[in-house]
Write a protein that holds these residues in place. Structure first.
Motif, PDB file in Angstrom:
ATOM      1  N   LEU A  76       0.821  -1.213   0.000  1.00 33.43           N
ATOM      2  CA  LEU A  76       0.000   0.000   0.000  1.00 33.43           C
ATOM      3  C   LEU A  76       0.857   1.267   0.000  1.00 33.43           C
ATOM      4  N   SER A  77       0.159   2.421   0.062  1.00 37.80           N
ATOM      5  CA  SER A  77       0.810   3.707  -0.198  1.00 37.80           C
ATOM      6  C   SER A  77       1.966   4.026   0.748  1.00 37.80           C
ATOM      7  N   SER A 115      -7.396   2.111  -6.720  1.00 38.84           N
ATOM      8  CA  SER A 115      -7.483   2.910  -5.488  1.00 38.84           C
ATOM      9  C   SER A 115      -7.605   4.395  -5.827  1.00 38.84           C
ATOM     10  N   ILE A 116      -8.091   5.176  -4.879  1.00 36.88           N
ATOM     11  CA  ILE A 116      -8.124   6.633  -5.088  1.00 36.88           C
ATOM     12  C   ILE A 116      -6.695   7.169  -5.160  1.00 36.88           C
ATOM     13  N   TYR A 140       2.726   3.389  -5.091  1.00 37.85           N
ATOM     14  CA  TYR A 140       1.476   2.612  -5.043  1.00 37.85           C
ATOM     15  C   TYR A 140       0.480   3.180  -6.054  1.00 37.85           C
ATOM     16  N   PRO A 168     -11.793   3.527  -1.963  1.00 39.58           N
ATOM     17  CA  PRO A 168     -11.381   4.617  -1.070  1.00 39.58           C
ATOM     18  C   PRO A 168     -10.669   4.005   0.133  1.00 39.58           C
ATOM     19  N   GLY A 169     -10.454   4.767   1.182  1.00 38.21           N
ATOM     20  CA  GLY A 169      -9.883   4.198   2.398  1.00 38.21           C
ATOM     21  C   GLY A 169     -10.887   3.187   2.955  1.00 38.21           C
ATOM     22  N   THR A 181      -2.293   4.929   4.111  1.00 41.73           N
ATOM     23  CA  THR A 181      -2.349   6.308   4.616  1.00 41.73           C
ATOM     24  C   THR A 181      -3.679   6.565   5.305  1.00 41.73           C
ATOM     25  N   THR A 182      -4.702   5.787   4.944  1.00 43.40           N
ATOM     26  CA  THR A 182      -6.027   5.998   5.556  1.00 43.40           C
ATOM     27  C   THR A 182      -6.173   5.205   6.849  1.00 43.40           C
ATOM     28  N   TRP A 276      -4.396  13.387  -2.489  1.00 42.51           N
ATOM     29  CA  TRP A 276      -5.587  12.625  -2.886  1.00 42.51           C
ATOM     30  C   TRP A 276      -6.839  13.493  -2.834  1.00 42.51           C
TER      31      TRP A 276
END
Ligand code: VAH
Length: 314
Positions: A76-77, A115-116, A140, A168-169, A181-182, A276
């Protein structure tokens, strides 16, 4: 049969459990590079496999007569920024393996999550359109943007039936956060119950698109069940449910835990979050395959607080 690659991850775990409910435990082969939660491991067949190893994945497809693959493995990010080349290799090699199995007619259908994170600072932040400027600033996000291009290419050129959603998250309680990040919006519930306070790594006013896991799974099942001709978009569909800031989420938690305290200490993930969108337009998903979310921030908060409590007593 259905193969879930990355079944031990945040979405993979709950997707495996849901698909087992629908199709029967033995119809779903869960696989990952490491074992998953107790609940997942007890729910049906599990295979240790490396998503980057074509022979291992092709071997599972052959051994279990797999027709559909859900590729949920990715870095992930936040984690991806610490190991850019590893994130690129995992996120892309795994996608090419699955797309090529479909191109070679060894499997019939593929789900692959975007992903967003495909959006960047130059993307409109309010009501982000389905088709718009995308200059992602994370490895990512770059891997997801490129992956979308490849999904669309394999569909157009080889007729591969690959379907994708820009998640989204995602907020859930059955697994611990996985380097996103979320993830403040997952950690905050565990801390609210255990400590009664939480220090957020994003600042108070950072609004991000979010979704409860149950809605994310519902959307995944829905897009995979949609008739192929309904899917006008074969890169990846925008998907939304709600947007909120850490401050708004903290207020919602205080309705249940009045003494809850939040503080803010932004770290490197603030820059990622700032790149984002804050609100996504998902009208294409609602029109093409009937998407609608069930959970808003109030329902999410209730579900998370009770869910985290049940996990703690296990
Ligand atoms: C992350 N949870 O934070 C993932 C997701 C949009 C966020 O891609 O990286």
């Amino acid at each position: 049969k259905i193969l879930i690659i990355g079944a031990s991850g945040q979405i993979g775990t709950e997707l495996s459990l849901k698909l087992r409910e629908i199709h029967g435990n033995d119809a779903i082969i869960a696989s990952d590079i490491r074992e998953g939660s107790e609940e997942l491991m007890a729910s049906g067949p599990f295979e240790i496999a490396n998503a980057m190893n074509y022979e291992q994945i092709a071997g599972l497809v052959e051994k279990h007569q797999i027709q559909e693959v859900y590729l949920m493995a990715a870095m992930l990010s936040a984690t991806g920024e610490k190991a850019p080349m590893k994130a690129w290799a995992l996120n892309m090699d795994s996608l090419f393996h699955v797309l090529n199995l479909a191109k070679d007619k060894k499997i019939k259908k593929v789900f692959w999550p975007s992903s967003i994170a495909v959006f960047g600072p130059s993307t409109p932040k309010e009501n982000t359109p389905q088709t718009t400027v995308m200059e992602p600033t994370t490895v990512y996000g770059i891997s997801k943007q490129t992956g979308e291009r490849w999904c669309s290419y394999y569909h157009r050129k080889y007729g591969v039936d690959v379907r994708s959603i820009r998640y989204p998250g995602i907020i859930s309680y059955k697994t611990l956060p996985g380097g996103g990040t979320t993830d403040y919006a997952v950690e905050i519930f565990h801390e609210a119950i255990k400590q009664g306070e939480y220090t957020s790594f994003l600042n108070a006013s950072t609004s991000l698109p979010m979704m409860f896991m149950e809605d994310a799974i519902k959307a995944t099942v829905a897009i995979m069940n949609a008739p192929s001709e309904a899917l006008k978009i074969r890169s990846s569909y925008n998907l939304a449910a709600m947007s909120f800031t850490p401050a708004i989420l903290a207020e919602e938690i205080k309705k249940h835990i009045p003494a809850f305290k939040i503080s803010y200490d932004p770290d490197f993930r603030q820059d990622i979050a700032d790149s984002w969108p804050s609100k996504i337009d998902d009208s294409a998903a609602r029109e093409d395959w009937g998407w609608s979310n069930d959970f808003d921030i109030a329902a999410l908060t209730e579900a998370m607080l009770s869910g985290v409590k049940t996990q703690l007593v296990k």
